[in-house]
Design a protein around this motif. Structure first.
Motif, short mmCIF file in Angstrom:
data_model
loop_
_atom_site.label_atom_id
_atom_site.label_comp_id
_atom_site.label_asym_id
_atom_site.label_seq_id
_atom_site.Cartn_x
_atom_site.Cartn_y
_atom_site.Cartn_z
N TYR A 160 -4.96 46.56 21.32
CA TYR A 160 -4.46 47.01 22.62
C TYR A 160 -4.74 48.50 22.76
O TYR A 160 -4.67 49.26 21.80
N VAL A 164 -0.84 50.11 26.90
CA VAL A 164 -0.67 48.69 27.20
C VAL A 164 0.73 48.25 26.80
O VAL A 164 1.22 48.60 25.72
N ARG A 166 3.60 45.05 26.36
CA ARG A 166 3.77 43.61 26.11
C ARG A 166 5.20 43.21 26.47
O ARG A 166 6.17 43.80 25.98
N SER A 177 3.64 35.74 26.55
CA SER A 177 3.64 37.20 26.55
C SER A 177 2.79 37.70 27.71
O SER A 177 1.64 37.26 27.88
N PHE A 179 0.87 40.91 29.14
CA PHE A 179 0.33 42.20 28.76
C PHE A 179 -0.09 42.94 30.02
O PHE A 179 -0.84 42.41 30.85
N GLU A 202 -2.34 35.76 21.20
CA GLU A 202 -2.26 36.91 22.09
C GLU A 202 -3.48 37.82 22.08
O GLU A 202 -3.61 38.67 22.97
N SER A 206 -4.29 40.66 25.02
CA SER A 206 -4.07 42.09 24.81
C SER A 206 -5.37 42.87 25.04
O SER A 206 -5.33 44.00 25.57
#
Length: 441
Positions: A160, A164, A166, A177, A179, A202, A206
């Motif tokens: 990330y 960024v 989450r 999740s 982002f 994820e 991300s």
């Protein structure tokens, strides 16, 4: 003789003790960027070698479970005593030729580890993947008898970008999740799904957020209070996720996109077909039919195309070939399983590897395109890659031709060839982003 740690130069180079240098040279290993995103290309150089000196470059990484991965390649210094992976060819080891990212592409479980494991980061916000790079004197197999270390350094592969955010979701029935990129927004919104292994994955979301997308990593099985196995699917769950993303304050509407791999790909096609909120869909190594379990929505159900495990073959190394296990979606007897994508007002991108040995994704993509064209639709783009296998991930992800399936617990053949597959990952990643930017304006 014990190695002594050298001092780190301001440029990120690692000095090594003078006694290791040939002809009083100071060997240095330089990597740029030393800390960057996991999809950043690296520039790796070695300086201070003797002209034509033979060295082995090695990469080492440890995943979240403590499994070690490594790779190596043989290089010969040029007349100035330099090795530049952007210009010089590997002459042996895990790959040959000019492959600047070859050390990362070819990372695989070390000899003392269980084979068929995939190097991936499932806890993207906790820590980066740390990769140690080493220069060994001579052409050696570092796994068996490593040569003397002339230089080494470590690099960080982040998932990330700075800023960024989450946000873990328990929004109605939706889990996952979200982002969000740095800044105030608004951002194009994308729902991200993977295959039947389940759980929350994820790393692609991300990275998408790092490139300006509000990305929702959406699990649909085997996570928290979601169903533990694929017994049936209700499109209302995915509709709720799409509506949530559409109305989120930092998401630019009116529609959102969806990207899916494997089972997640045919779910993406169904979402773009039946949900008006989804206006762009990327199918990576997917099927043109609904697979594995029935998909219900309102007053209709699309049956799930089934698997016949009697058609599975097992190699001498206990790798399972499931390429013939899925029933043929083009058999008229299975027509009720096909996704009627011609009803969609959205746009599709199909990404396939022609050496996909998990199932016939290139055939399925062409069947979907034929169906669109039969209905006078041209709302599609096809990216097909000779030599690429099943799991086409973001770039710089190590090539894994066979990996343990989390559902079956056995190694499944995915197919592909290292250079072609990893080049497909690089090429498709930017085109995916361009596709979403174009259709999520």
């Amino acid at each position: 003789m014990m190695l002594r740690a050298g001092s780190r130069l301001a440029a990120g180079l690692l000095r090594v003790p003078h006694s290791y240098a040939q002809l009083s040279r100071l060997v240095s290993l330089s990597v740029a960027p030393q800390s960057g995103l996991a999809d950043d290309r690296l520039h790796i150089t070695v300086q201070g070698l003797s002209p034509k000196q033979q060295v082995t470059l090695r990469a080492l990484a440890v995943d979240e479970q403590g499994c070690m991965f490594d790779s190596c390649a043989h290089y010969e210094a040029d007349s100035s005593g330099n090795v530049d992976l952007q210009r010089h060819a590997s002459l042996g080891g895990d790959y040959t030729g000019v492959l600047p990212m070859g050390l990362l592409w070819s990372l695989s479980p070390s000899i003392m580890e269980k084979p068929f494991q995939r190097l991936e980061n499932r806890s993207v916000m906790k820590s980066p993947i740390i990769i140690e790079l080493l220069v060994h004197k001579g052409y050696t197999d570092p796994r068996a008898l490593p040569g003397q270390v002339a230089a080494k350094t470590k690099i960080e592969r982040q998932f990330y970008a700075p800023g960024v955010r989450r946000i873990r979701l328990r929004e109605g029935a939706v889990r996952g999740s979200l982002f969000l990129p740095a800044g105030e927004g608004s951002f194009p919104g994308v729902i991200d799904m993977f295959g039947d292994e389940g759980g929350l994955v994820e790393y692609r979301s991300s990275l998408l957020a790092s490139h300006g997308f509000a990305s929702l990593a959406l699990p649909y099985v085997a996570f928290e209070d979601l169903p533990p196995a694929m017994t049936e699917f209700h499109l209302e769950y995915f509709e709720e996720a799409a509506k949530f993303l559409c109305r989120y304050p930092k998401v630019r509407g009116p529609g959102v996109g969806v990207i899916g791999t494997g089972k997640g790909a045919d779910l993406a096609l169904s979402m773009a077909t039946f949900l008006p909120q989804v206006v762009a869909a990327v199918s990576i190594s997917g099927c043109c039919a609904n697979t594995a379990a029935n998909l219900s929505y309102k007053d209709f159900t699309i049956p799930g195309l089934t698997y016949n495990m009697s058609r599975v073959q097992v190699s001498e190394t206990a790798v399972f070939d499931v390429s013939e296990a899925l029933d043929d979606p083009l058999d008229p007897a299975n027509s009720q399983c096909l996704i009627p994508i011609e009803k969609s007002n959205g746009t599709f991108m199909f990404i396939v590897g022609e050496n996909d040995l998990y199932w016939k994704s290139s055939v399925y993509a062409q069947a979907a395109i034929d169906r669109l064209q039969q209905h006078n639709r041209n709302n599609f783009k096809l990216l097909t890659y000779p030599g690429a296998g099943h799991r086409i991930d973001p770039p710089c992800s190590p090539f894994c031709p066979a990996a343990v399936d989390r559902v079956l617990g056995v190694p499944i053949l995915g197919g592909g060839e290292l250079k072609a597959h990893c080049q497909a990952q690089e090429d498709s990643w930017q085109k995916i982003q361009d596709f979403f930017h174009l259709h999520l304006r």
